[in-house]
Design a protein around this motif. Structure first.
Motif, PDB file in Angstrom:
ATOM      1  N   GLY A 162       0.817  -1.204   0.000  1.00 44.33           N
ATOM      2  CA  GLY A 162       0.000   0.000   0.000  1.00 44.33           C
ATOM      3  C   GLY A 162       0.851   1.254   0.000  1.00 44.33           C
ATOM      4  N   ILE A 163       0.792   2.033  -1.070  1.00 47.67           N
ATOM      5  CA  ILE A 163       1.590   3.253  -1.158  1.00 47.67           C
ATOM      6  C   ILE A 163       1.160   4.250  -0.084  1.00 47.67           C
ATOM      7  CG2 ILE A 163       2.159   5.239  -2.614  1.00 47.67           C
ATOM      8  CD1 ILE A 163       1.984   3.421  -5.023  1.00 47.67           C
ATOM      9  N   GLU A 164      -0.138   4.428   0.097  1.00 47.81           N
ATOM     10  CA  GLU A 164      -0.613   5.355   1.130  1.00 47.81           C
ATOM     11  C   GLU A 164      -0.171   4.905   2.519  1.00 47.81           C
ATOM     12  OE1 GLU A 164      -4.567   6.612   1.468  1.00 47.81           O
ATOM     13  OE2 GLU A 164      -4.560   7.771  -0.384  1.00 47.81           O
ATOM     14  N   GLU A 165      -0.209   3.603   2.764  1.00 51.92           N
ATOM     15  CA  GLU A 165       0.225   3.089   4.061  1.00 51.92           C
ATOM     16  C   GLU A 165       1.691   3.421   4.298  1.00 51.92           C
ATOM     17  OE1 GLU A 165      -1.025  -0.821   6.032  1.00 51.92           O
ATOM     18  OE2 GLU A 165       0.844  -1.374   5.016  1.00 51.92           O
ATOM     19  N   ALA A 166       2.517   3.247   3.268  1.00 51.88           N
ATOM     20  CA  ALA A 166       3.950   3.538   3.395  1.00 51.88           C
ATOM     21  C   ALA A 166       4.180   5.023   3.685  1.00 51.88           C
ATOM     22  CB  ALA A 166       4.678   3.129   2.114  1.00 51.88           C
ATOM     23  N   VAL A 167       3.488   5.898   2.956  1.00 55.33           N
ATOM     24  CA  VAL A 167       3.686   7.332   3.152  1.00 55.33           C
ATOM     25  C   VAL A 167       3.102   7.789   4.487  1.00 55.33           C
ATOM     26  CG1 VAL A 167       3.196   9.624   2.207  1.00 55.33           C
ATOM     27  CG2 VAL A 167       3.736   7.738   0.664  1.00 55.33           C
ATOM     28  N   THR A 168       2.052   7.120   4.961  1.00 57.13           N
ATOM     29  CA  THR A 168       1.448   7.462   6.249  1.00 57.13           C
ATOM     30  C   THR A 168       2.372   7.121   7.417  1.00 57.13           C
ATOM     31  OG1 THR A 168      -0.806   7.144   5.420  1.00 57.13           O
ATOM     32  CG2 THR A 168      -0.495   6.977   7.796  1.00 57.13           C
ATOM     33  N   LEU A 169       3.046   5.977   7.332  1.00 55.80           N
ATOM     34  CA  LEU A 169       3.796   5.474   8.486  1.00 55.80           C
ATOM     35  C   LEU A 169       5.294   5.757   8.436  1.00 55.80           C
ATOM     36  CD1 LEU A 169       2.205   1.905   8.896  1.00 55.80           C
ATOM     37  CD2 LEU A 169       1.702   3.949  10.246  1.00 55.80           C
ATOM     38  N   ILE A 223      17.064  -2.573  -5.116  1.00 53.53           N
ATOM     39  CA  ILE A 223      16.568  -1.285  -4.625  1.00 53.53           C
ATOM     40  C   ILE A 223      16.586  -0.275  -5.763  1.00 53.53           C
ATOM     41  CG2 ILE A 223      17.009   0.649  -3.079  1.00 53.53           C
ATOM     42  CD1 ILE A 223      18.088  -1.311  -1.045  1.00 53.53           C
ATOM     43  N   ARG A 224      15.403   0.268  -6.063  1.00 55.39           N
ATOM     44  CA  ARG A 224      15.290   1.267  -7.115  1.00 55.39           C
ATOM     45  C   ARG A 224      15.264   2.681  -6.548  1.00 55.39           C
ATOM     46  NH1 ARG A 224      10.987   1.444 -10.367  1.00 55.39           N
ATOM     47  NH2 ARG A 224      12.323   2.249 -12.014  1.00 55.39           N
ATOM     48  N   ALA A 225      14.850   2.813  -5.287  1.00 55.03           N
ATOM     49  CA  ALA A 225      14.803   4.152  -4.694  1.00 55.03           C
ATOM     50  C   ALA A 225      14.828   4.037  -3.174  1.00 55.03           C
ATOM     51  CB  ALA A 225      13.545   4.893  -5.141  1.00 55.03           C
ATOM     52  N   ASP A 226      15.499   4.981  -2.539  1.00 54.98           N
ATOM     53  CA  ASP A 226      15.519   5.110  -1.083  1.00 54.98           C
ATOM     54  C   ASP A 226      15.034   6.530  -0.791  1.00 54.98           C
ATOM     55  OD1 ASP A 226      15.998   5.324   1.607  1.00 54.98           O
ATOM     56  OD2 ASP A 226      18.080   4.653   1.522  1.00 54.98           O
ATOM     57  N   LEU A 227      13.751   6.643  -0.450  1.00 53.72           N
ATOM     58  CA  LEU A 227      13.099   7.943  -0.352  1.00 53.72           C
ATOM     59  C   LEU A 227      12.894   8.352   1.106  1.00 53.72           C
ATOM     60  CD1 LEU A 227      10.345   7.255  -3.040  1.00 53.72           C
ATOM     61  CD2 LEU A 227      12.608   8.235  -3.400  1.00 53.72           C
ATOM     62  N   LYS A 228      13.363   9.507   1.487  1.00 53.76           N
ATOM     63  CA  LYS A 228      13.160  10.020   2.836  1.00 53.76           C
ATOM     64  C   LYS A 228      11.840  10.786   2.904  1.00 53.76           C
ATOM     65  CE  LYS A 228      18.111  10.465   3.793  1.00 53.76           C
ATOM     66  NZ  LYS A 228      19.217  11.400   4.090  1.00 53.76           N
ATOM     67  N   VAL A 229      11.067  10.515   3.934  1.00 52.47           N
ATOM     68  CA  VAL A 229       9.793  11.193   4.143  1.00 52.47           C
ATOM     69  C   VAL A 229       9.958  12.106   5.356  1.00 52.47           C
ATOM     70  CG1 VAL A 229       7.311  10.928   4.502  1.00 52.47           C
ATOM     71  CG2 VAL A 229       8.574   9.180   3.226  1.00 52.47           C
ATOM     72  N   THR A 230       9.905  13.395   5.125  1.00 51.10           N
ATOM     73  CA  THR A 230      10.163  14.360   6.208  1.00 51.10           C
ATOM     74  C   THR A 230       8.891  14.990   6.759  1.00 51.10           C
ATOM     75  OG1 THR A 230      10.519  16.108   4.562  1.00 51.10           O
ATOM     76  CG2 THR A 230      12.461  14.896   5.314  1.00 51.10           C
ATOM     77  N   LEU A 231       7.721  14.587   6.264  1.00 58.90           N
ATOM     78  CA  LEU A 231       6.467  15.128   6.788  1.00 58.90           C
ATOM     79  C   LEU A 231       6.295  14.699   8.245  1.00 58.90           C
ATOM     80  CD1 LEU A 231       3.977  14.389   3.853  1.00 58.90           C
ATOM     81  CD2 LEU A 231       5.086  16.561   4.413  1.00 58.90           C
ATOM     82  N   GLN A 272       4.893  10.440  -6.517  1.00 57.07           N
ATOM     83  CA  GLN A 272       6.281  10.140  -6.842  1.00 57.07           C
ATOM     84  C   GLN A 272       6.556   8.643  -6.765  1.00 57.07           C
ATOM     85  OE1 GLN A 272       8.507  12.062  -8.024  1.00 57.07           O
ATOM     86  NE2 GLN A 272      10.332  10.791  -7.909  1.00 57.07           N
ATOM     87  N   VAL A 273       6.014   7.989  -5.751  1.00 57.55           N
ATOM     88  CA  VAL A 273       6.205   6.536  -5.625  1.00 57.55           C
ATOM     89  C   VAL A 273       5.515   5.812  -6.774  1.00 57.55           C
ATOM     90  CG1 VAL A 273       5.810   4.517  -4.169  1.00 57.55           C
ATOM     91  CG2 VAL A 273       6.445   6.685  -3.116  1.00 57.55           C
ATOM     92  N   TYR A 274       4.325   6.272  -7.140  1.00 59.43           N
ATOM     93  CA  TYR A 274       3.628   5.676  -8.284  1.00 59.43           C
ATOM     94  C   TYR A 274       4.458   5.808  -9.554  1.00 59.43           C
ATOM     95  CZ  TYR A 274      -1.034   4.060  -6.953  1.00 59.43           C
ATOM     96  OH  TYR A 274      -2.075   3.320  -6.464  1.00 59.43           O
ATOM     97  N   LYS A 275       5.091   6.945  -9.743  1.00 59.26           N
ATOM     98  CA  LYS A 275       5.910   7.139 -10.945  1.00 59.26           C
ATOM     99  C   LYS A 275       7.025   6.103 -11.021  1.00 59.26           C
ATOM    100  CE  LYS A 275       5.122  12.128 -10.952  1.00 59.26           C
ATOM    101  NZ  LYS A 275       5.733  13.451 -10.692  1.00 59.26           N
TER     102      LYS A 275
END
Length: 457
Positions: free
Chosen positions: A212-219, A233-241, A258-261
């Protein structure tokens, strides 16, 4: 604060807990061939962070988690726990699985005590620790209940309590909410986040496998996006929210997009990896050529997607998935199949019909089959190979074992079977070839479609 430390979401991130160095995993087949599942993974997990592993089915997310936990050995590279090579089970890790996996003949308390018992805790000590975690996780009063007396959400709480009672430094969760209904999953997800942010659980870091993309961005504080065949590994994305995150905010939506892209461009290697838009000076992504892995979806599902897009131009894929109540693992295979057949194009997370896709939508059944037939011969290598083999035989028939042998040079036996099923479903829809089940043979269905460029067998 000591040098080398920094604070994120109220926690100090300073210690490397787990390190993966060029980790790979492959399985040797009975014929001696080795199939790569994961390749060249470099990953650091630090205390004070939640990391989400996100990727399509078959990208090795669960395999990677199990190697970190020491449940399965690596084939190459090295896993380090607190800077020491991991040998056997990881003593600092506990796992919560998709299914709570409770013993039905044990009570809630007895199930929670199992991990402590395995660690050699004395009866009184383990009972007190188990009771404390049962209370923390919200199961107070159900200590003597049996799993059959509990709802799905409560059984999953027992799984969390059992994992947390052993006080793991790293809590691993393998799609822990996917088997629950939407409301129960949402409640449990935020209750876990509450416990983490309020430091009411002893764990120092969390690793969650999710689709779940939303779950990943939420948590998550970091999102690791994996590719597949083999997993990398295609991307290591930092979430600063900051928590708690507003799903309707532009910043949240931008992260999801961005994750969907990244997920909808499986053949691209994005470089550099960033959550900010690429500057014009950055080089275009390079394409990694590889043997195609066909998503296991029916042509009817592809047709349904194309018909939905008929009157839409540049539809946002994330919003389309939300409108259809589909998770990423449910919509991406359909999108990927449509893209392989050149029926849709993807641009910056937006999906639209190609000219061929538009032609498909307005065509009748026979013309649709002809279009699919031509697209299969133009774009799908396995179909090209099967067709060439059939044409080379005087009777227009080949054993399916021949195709399986070819596929098993690129996939595991199980995946080769799945690939054969998909390619047969697509080819039979297009009336390109058929299948004689008693004889176990594939036979030529049409005499002479449009010429197709030859490929190496």
């Amino acid at each position: 604060m000591q040098a080398g430390t920094r604070k994120e979401n109220g926690r100090v991130r300073s210690e490397r807990l787990i390190q993966l160095k060029a980790v790979g995993k492959d399985y040797r087949q009975p014929n001696g061939q080795s199939i790569k599942i994961i390749e060249n993974i470099d990953l650091d997990l630090f205390t004070g962070e939640i990391v989400a592993l996100l990727g399509p089915s078959g990208s090795g997310k669960s395999t990677l988690m199990r190697m970190i936990a020491g449940l399965i050995p690596v084939s190459s590279g090295q896993v380090l726990y607190r800077n020491r090579p991991l040998v056997g089970l990881n003593p600092g890790v506990a796992i919560v699985f998709q299914n709570a996996a409770l013993y039905p003949w044990l009570t809630v308390l007895e199930n929670v005590e199992l991990g402590l018992k395995a660690k050699g805790e004395l009866p009184d000590a383990r009972r007190q620790k188990a009771l404390r975690m049962i209370d923390v996780i919200g199961l107070d009063g159900f200590e003597n209940a049996y799993p059959k007396e509990l709802s799905g959400g409560m059984r999953q709480r027992v799984g969390f309590a059992r994992a947390l009672s052993v006080e793991p430094e790293l809590l691993c969760m393998d799609e822990p909410f996917s088997a629950l209904d939407v409301l129960t999953a949402e409640n449990l997800r935020f209750e876990l986040l509450d416990l983490w942010l309020e430091r009411r659980i002893p764990t120092q870091a969390i690793l969650i496998v999710t689709h779940g993309i939303e779950e990943a961005v939420t948590l998550a504080d970091r999102i690791m996006v994996l590719g597949r065949n083999p997993g990398r590994i295609r991307a290591d994305l930092k979430v600063t929210l900051p928590h708690y995150r507003d799903r309707k905010s532009p910043e949240f939506q931008a992260l999801v997009d961005q994750v969907y892209k990244i997920l909808t461009q499986p053949d691209l290697i994005p470089e550099p990896l960033s959550l900010s838009p690429a500057t014009p000076e950055q080089a275009e992504p390079t394409v990694s050529k590889k043997y195609q892995s066909l998503p296991g979806v029916r042509i009817g599902s592809i047709a349904g997607l194309l018909e939905l897009l008929e009157d839409r131009s540049g539809e946002d894929l994330y919003r389309l998935a939300g409108e259809l109540s589909l998770e990423v693992d449910e919509i991406l295979p359909i999108v990927e199949a449509a893209k392989l057949l050149d029926f849709v194009r993807l641009t910056e997370g937006d999906i639209s019909l190609t000219t061929t896709g538009q032609q498909f939508v307005v065509s009748g059944t026979d013309d649709r089959k002809a279009l699919v037939r031509q697209q299969l011969l133009n774009h799908i290598r396995t179909v090209q190979q099967i067709y060439q083999l059939l044409r080379a035989k005087q009777n227009g028939r080949i054993p399916e074992e021949l195709v399986l042998d070819i596929l098993e040079h690129h996939f595991s036996p199980q995946e080769a079977q799945a690939q054969l099923k998909t390619v047969m479903d697509w080819g039979r829809y297009a009336e390109l070839y058929g299948y004689d089940q008693p004889a176990g043979e594939i036979f030529l269905e049409v005499a002479e479609p449009e010429p197709v460029e030859e490929v190496a067998l």
